[in-house]
Design a protein around this motif. Structure first.
Motif, PDB file in Angstrom:
ATOM      1  N   ASP A  12      -8.780 -19.397  -6.914  1.00 40.76           N
ATOM      2  CA  ASP A  12      -9.733 -19.854  -7.856  1.00 40.76           C
ATOM      3  C   ASP A  12      -9.620 -19.467  -9.147  1.00 40.76           C
ATOM      4  O   ASP A  12      -9.471 -18.329  -9.516  1.00 40.76           O
ATOM      5  N   GLU A  13      -9.474 -20.332 -10.102  1.00 43.06           N
ATOM      6  CA  GLU A  13      -9.156 -20.002 -11.527  1.00 43.06           C
ATOM      7  C   GLU A  13     -10.337 -19.380 -12.241  1.00 43.06           C
ATOM      8  O   GLU A  13     -10.276 -18.870 -13.315  1.00 43.06           O
ATOM      9  N   ASN A  19      -6.017 -11.161  -9.820  1.00 41.62           N
ATOM     10  CA  ASN A  19      -6.625 -10.308  -9.043  1.00 41.62           C
ATOM     11  C   ASN A  19      -5.747  -9.994  -7.802  1.00 41.62           C
ATOM     12  O   ASN A  19      -4.700 -10.556  -7.620  1.00 41.62           O
ATOM     13  N   HIS A  20      -6.179  -9.008  -6.864  1.00 42.65           N
ATOM     14  CA  HIS A  20      -5.505  -8.744  -5.666  1.00 42.65           C
ATOM     15  C   HIS A  20      -4.869  -9.797  -4.939  1.00 42.65           C
ATOM     16  O   HIS A  20      -3.785 -10.110  -4.346  1.00 42.65           O
ATOM     17  N   ARG A  21      -6.049 -10.783  -4.838  1.00 34.75           N
ATOM     18  CA  ARG A  21      -5.593 -12.123  -3.943  1.00 34.75           C
ATOM     19  C   ARG A  21      -4.609 -12.902  -4.642  1.00 34.75           C
ATOM     20  O   ARG A  21      -3.705 -13.529  -3.864  1.00 34.75           O
ATOM     21  N   HIS A  22      -4.692 -13.309  -5.818  1.00 32.00           N
ATOM     22  CA  HIS A  22      -3.741 -13.909  -6.508  1.00 32.00           C
ATOM     23  C   HIS A  22      -2.430 -13.088  -6.435  1.00 32.00           C
ATOM     24  O   HIS A  22      -1.459 -14.021  -6.133  1.00 32.00           O
ATOM     25  N   ARG A  23      -2.138 -11.924  -6.596  1.00 32.84           N
ATOM     26  CA  ARG A  23      -1.073 -11.138  -6.611  1.00 32.84           C
ATOM     27  C   ARG A  23      -0.320 -11.383  -5.231  1.00 32.84           C
ATOM     28  O   ARG A  23       0.839 -11.592  -5.265  1.00 32.84           O
ATOM     29  N   GLU A  24      -1.155 -11.087  -4.037  1.00 25.42           N
ATOM     30  CA  GLU A  24      -0.851 -11.296  -2.851  1.00 25.42           C
ATOM     31  C   GLU A  24      -0.396 -12.654  -2.375  1.00 25.42           C
ATOM     32  O   GLU A  24       0.650 -12.741  -1.744  1.00 25.42           O
ATOM     33  N   TYR A  25      -1.053 -13.580  -3.011  1.00 21.58           N
ATOM     34  CA  TYR A  25      -0.613 -15.202  -2.533  1.00 21.58           C
ATOM     35  C   TYR A  25       0.755 -15.105  -3.267  1.00 21.58           C
ATOM     36  O   TYR A  25       1.522 -15.916  -2.612  1.00 21.58           O
ATOM     37  N   PHE A  26       0.896 -14.836  -4.569  1.00 19.79           N
ATOM     38  CA  PHE A  26       2.243 -15.152  -5.102  1.00 19.79           C
ATOM     39  C   PHE A  26       3.320 -14.191  -4.653  1.00 19.79           C
ATOM     40  O   PHE A  26       4.606 -14.587  -4.316  1.00 19.79           O
ATOM     41  N   ARG A  27       2.928 -12.758  -4.129  1.00 19.88           N
ATOM     42  CA  ARG A  27       3.866 -12.200  -3.388  1.00 19.88           C
ATOM     43  C   ARG A  27       4.355 -12.639  -2.102  1.00 19.88           C
ATOM     44  O   ARG A  27       5.640 -12.735  -2.069  1.00 19.88           O
ATOM     45  N   GLY A 108      -0.908 -18.379 -16.524  1.00 19.14           N
ATOM     46  CA  GLY A 108      -1.781 -19.552 -16.093  1.00 19.14           C
ATOM     47  C   GLY A 108      -1.313 -19.774 -14.321  1.00 19.14           C
ATOM     48  O   GLY A 108      -0.307 -19.835 -14.189  1.00 19.14           O
ATOM     49  N   LEU A 109      -2.394 -19.914 -13.700  1.00 21.95           N
ATOM     50  CA  LEU A 109      -2.139 -20.149 -12.224  1.00 21.95           C
ATOM     51  C   LEU A 109      -1.364 -21.292 -11.879  1.00 21.95           C
ATOM     52  O   LEU A 109      -0.580 -21.635 -10.944  1.00 21.95           O
TER      53      LEU A 109
END
Length: 140
Positions: A12-13, A19-27, A108-109
């Motif tokens: 969610d932009e 945030n942690h969820r974004h980093r985990e998604y990309f990881r 940017g996401l």
């Protein structure tokens, strides 16, 4: 045991950027991509080992050599992608992932969804590509 995959709509932009969820998604996305590339590379190397016979006919030999060249090019491309993925995973670990290496601005996401190994904002990437094209034209 694999961690559950995060659905894309979890990016969610409106949330705090990286945030942690974004980093985990990309990881997770980078790790899955890495795993698939390693499997492709193993298959390429296996096919290279199996095709070591020399052809008697020069035309057949040329076709064979062209095929080997394509396999080598694919291997090199995969190796470069793996280096980019490893660098992106390192940036996630150190907390700089998602930020332009030159300006420090958010990449940017949307851009990261398209190119999870992105190191620069669109503007900086365009400037670098423009400079590279200019140098090539000057060298011609």
């Amino acid at each position: 045991m694999d961690k559950p995959k995060m659905p894309e709509d979890s990016l969610d932009e409106r949330e705090e950027y990286m945030n942690h969820r974004h980093r985990e998604y990309f990881r997770n996305r980078l790790l899955n991509w890495r795993k698939n590339l390693l499997a492709q590379d193993r298959e390429l190397r296996r096919s290279m080992r199996q095709e070591h016979l020399r052809q008697a006919d020069l035309l057949d030999q040329g076709v064979h050599d062209a095929g080997r060249y394509q396999i080598l090019e694919s291997h090199l491309r995969i190796r470069c992608l793996l280096e980019e993925i490893d660098a992106a995973l390192s940036r996630i670990a150190e907390g700089s992932y998602g930020y332009c290496l030159e300006t420090g601005e958010e990449i940017g996401l949307k851009r990261l969804k398209i190119l999870p190994t992105a190191k620069h904002s669109v503007e900086i990437q365009e400037q670098q590509e423009w400079r590279a094209r200019s140098r090539r034209r000057q060298g011609e």
